[in-house]
Each structure stands twice: as C-alpha cells, then as structure tokens.
Design a protein around this motif. Structure first.
Motif: not given
Ligand code: GLV
Ligand code: MG
Length: 347
Positions: A165, A228-229, A231-236, A265-266
């Motif tokens: 993150n 997944s981790k 993708v969440d960090a990037c899209l955040t 997954q994104g």
C-alpha cells in the motif's frame, strides 16, 4: 508523510508538473525486448507495431557482461522506433546493482522525452520510489523533459508485499505494479522452480466419501493472495495492476489460464516474454464479446445507473451497472485499436 499540498508539486525546479491521474491507455501486454541482442533490435519496429507496450529489458535475463550493451541498445531502439501510440518502457537494474545509476541518467538524457515508464525491480518500500522520484525530477529538469516519466514497481519480495500500500501511494509518479512471481517465490522461500503459474502439489483434496476408492485433488492458484492484495492496493491509489511473467512457453493453455485469473481479479495486462504470449494477452485482456454485449444491455436498461431491472432472469441494480461500466469502458478502449473486436462488441 508528505502533506497533501506538497504531494503534487514538482520535486525539482524546472521539472514537469506531476500527473494527477494515470493516463488511460490500453496496456494489455508489456512486451520484453532484450536490447543487447542486435537481431532483436532489428525486430523492434515490427514488435512495436503489434503490442501495446514495448519494454527494453536491462535487468534479469541480460548477462552481467552485456548490461552496457543492453542500455546502449535500448537507447538506439528508443531513438529509432516509431511508436504510433505504443508505450515505450524500460526495466532498469535494481536499486543495489552497480548499473542502475547509469541506466537512469543515460536513458533520461538520451530519450527522456520518448520514454513513458521506468519499471523498477525489487521494490521493498516507498523509500525506493522516493529515491527514483527525486532523481527523475532532477534529470527531467536538466534535460528539458516535458512530461513526467512514470514509475512501475515490480512486487517481488516479501517485504515489498508487506509494504504494497505504501509503495502504491508513494508518489504521483506511480503508474502501476506487476507481480514478479520468480523473485517473490525465492524471497518468500516458496518451493517452486517455475516462473509464475500453478504447481501440481498446491491444492486441496476432496473429503473422503463412502464407496469411493480415489479422492479428487483440485489444484489451486498459488498467486491468488498476492494478486488480490496488489489489485486492492493499486485500485485504492488509482494505479494499474498487472500480472507479470509466465515462464512455460511450451504451455500456452496454462499461460492463458493464469493471465485470465489475473484479468478477472482486476489486472489490466501481463508481460509477454515470447511472441506467442502477445496473442494470448491480447485475447485474455480484451473483454469477452458476450460479456460486453450483456454489459451494454445493463447500461441501456438503466440509463441513469439507478434502480433495479431483470435481464434474462438476472437481477441488475446500481452495483451491477458499475460492473457493466468497467467492462464497457474497457471494450471502448479496445475497440479504438481493434476493428474486429469493435465489430464484435457492436461499438
Ligand atoms: C520477475 O521479475 C520475476 O522475478 O518474476
Ligand atoms: Mg524478478
């Protein structure tokens, strides 16, 4: 932690203003070219004409005694290639290597105005991004570079994953991130010699049943958690996630399956290390025509994006409208580049 008022200020007098958003660009495959190889350099233009991103690789897979030749070869390719919208990137050597400083300084001096993105390997934390960010600003100012060169981090150490993150939000210069499954496996002590993809021993065994002599084993995706981790960090932080390399060139079906998991997954793209993987990435990271046609029906049925409707027995509401928009927006980008898919999508 930098204050919001300073976050978007240039880091050197005369450097270009940082971008507020990553430019919307189709980047389904990042094609790796080994620029120390003269034969590969002669192919650079024809590859650039087929891919979304052409990357000159200076790091792993380039022998230590060919590092300078690779750097000079990339500069030669960058100066001569006609891009026509294809992205131009380089993967420089890692922070602790003896080559990185000359990689950055010589490349920005020679082709800083043509280069879109620098891929930085072995990123451990935001401090690596801050170093490159500052140095790039100074070099951009010195060499009159008019648009910021973006940074793409490879997520390939245990510490990098721990700090994902902070890396994603380290600078407005961040373009995105790629999974580096080979170095990451080594860093974590994973027991695989493969470059990406699954492993036949990683999976679950179905429960024992009466009158059943054998039990089925279901292979699982080793990379699911990390992708997944990431993708969440990037899209955040509004940056782009990519699957990285797939080393088994002799198993196109497995490559396609791994790329597709990442896409679903994104992720927006993957690396192509072999010409066959250009075709696979184009197929996988362009949305499926059936999905696009269905997504268009959702958008048409809910013009203002609110409410609830039933289409072919499936419930649609504000949230599925947003899902549909992700697919249709991507399809529009693909359609601009690919007339066959534009027709298939009805766009
Ligand atoms: C890519 O750099 C990897 O280590 O997988
Ligand atoms: Mg690596």
């Amino acid at each position: 932690m930098k204050t919001p008022k300073d976050f978007f200020k240039p880091l050197a007098i005369g450097a270009p203003e940082p971008m507020r958003e990553v430019p919307t660009k189709l980047e389904r495959m990042i094609h790796f070219l080994p620029p120390h190889n003269p034969k590969m350099r002669t192919k650079a233009q024809s590859i650039a004409d087929q891919v979304d991103v052409l990357l000159g690789n200076l790091e792993d897979a380039i022998p230590a005694d060919a590092k300078e030749a690779a750097r000079a070869g990339f500069i030669e390719v960058a100066q001569s290639v006609k891009l026509n919208g294809t992205g131009l990137w380089t993967r420089i050597n890692s922070m602790k290597s003896p080559w990185i400083f000359d990689d950055i300084t010589e490349i920005v001096a020679a082709v800083g105005n043509k280069l879109d993105v620098i891929m930085l390997p072995m990123v451990e934390g935001p401090w690596d991004i801050h170093y490159l960010d500052q140095l790039l600003a100074q070099l951009e100012a010195k060499h009159g570079v008019s648009k910021p060169i973006m940074i793409h981090a490879i997520l390939e150490t245990a510490q990098g994953v721990e700090n994902v993150n902070a890396i994603a939000g380290a600078s407005p210069r961040m373009h995105g991130m790629s999974l580096g499954p080979a170095d990451l496996a080594a860093s974590r002590g994973m027991k695989t010699t493969r470059v990406g993809g699954g492993h036949p021993f990683y999976g679950v065994l179905e429960d024992p049943q009466e009158d059943q002599s054998s039990r089925q084993f279901f292979q699982q995706d080793l990379w699911h958690y990390t992708v997944s981790k990431m993708v969440d960090a990037c899209l955040t932080y509004g940056i782009k996630p990519f699957y990285g390399p797939f080393g088994a060139f002799d198993d196109e079906a497995a490559c396609e399956a791994q790329f597709r998991n990442a896409f679903l997954q994104g992720c927006v793209g993957a690396w192509s290390l072999h010409p066959s993987q250009i075709t696979i990435a184009k197929k996988v990271f362009s949305p499926d025509a059936g999905e696009v046609l269905f997504a268009k029906r959702i958008l048409e049925a809910m013009p203002d994006g609110t409410g609830a409707v039933l289409i072919d027995g499936k419930m649609q509401d504000d949230a599925t409208w947003k899902q549909a928009k992700v697919i249709v927006d991507l399809a529009k980008q693909v359609a601009e580049k690919d007339p066959d898919l534009a027709a298939a999508y009805g766009l």
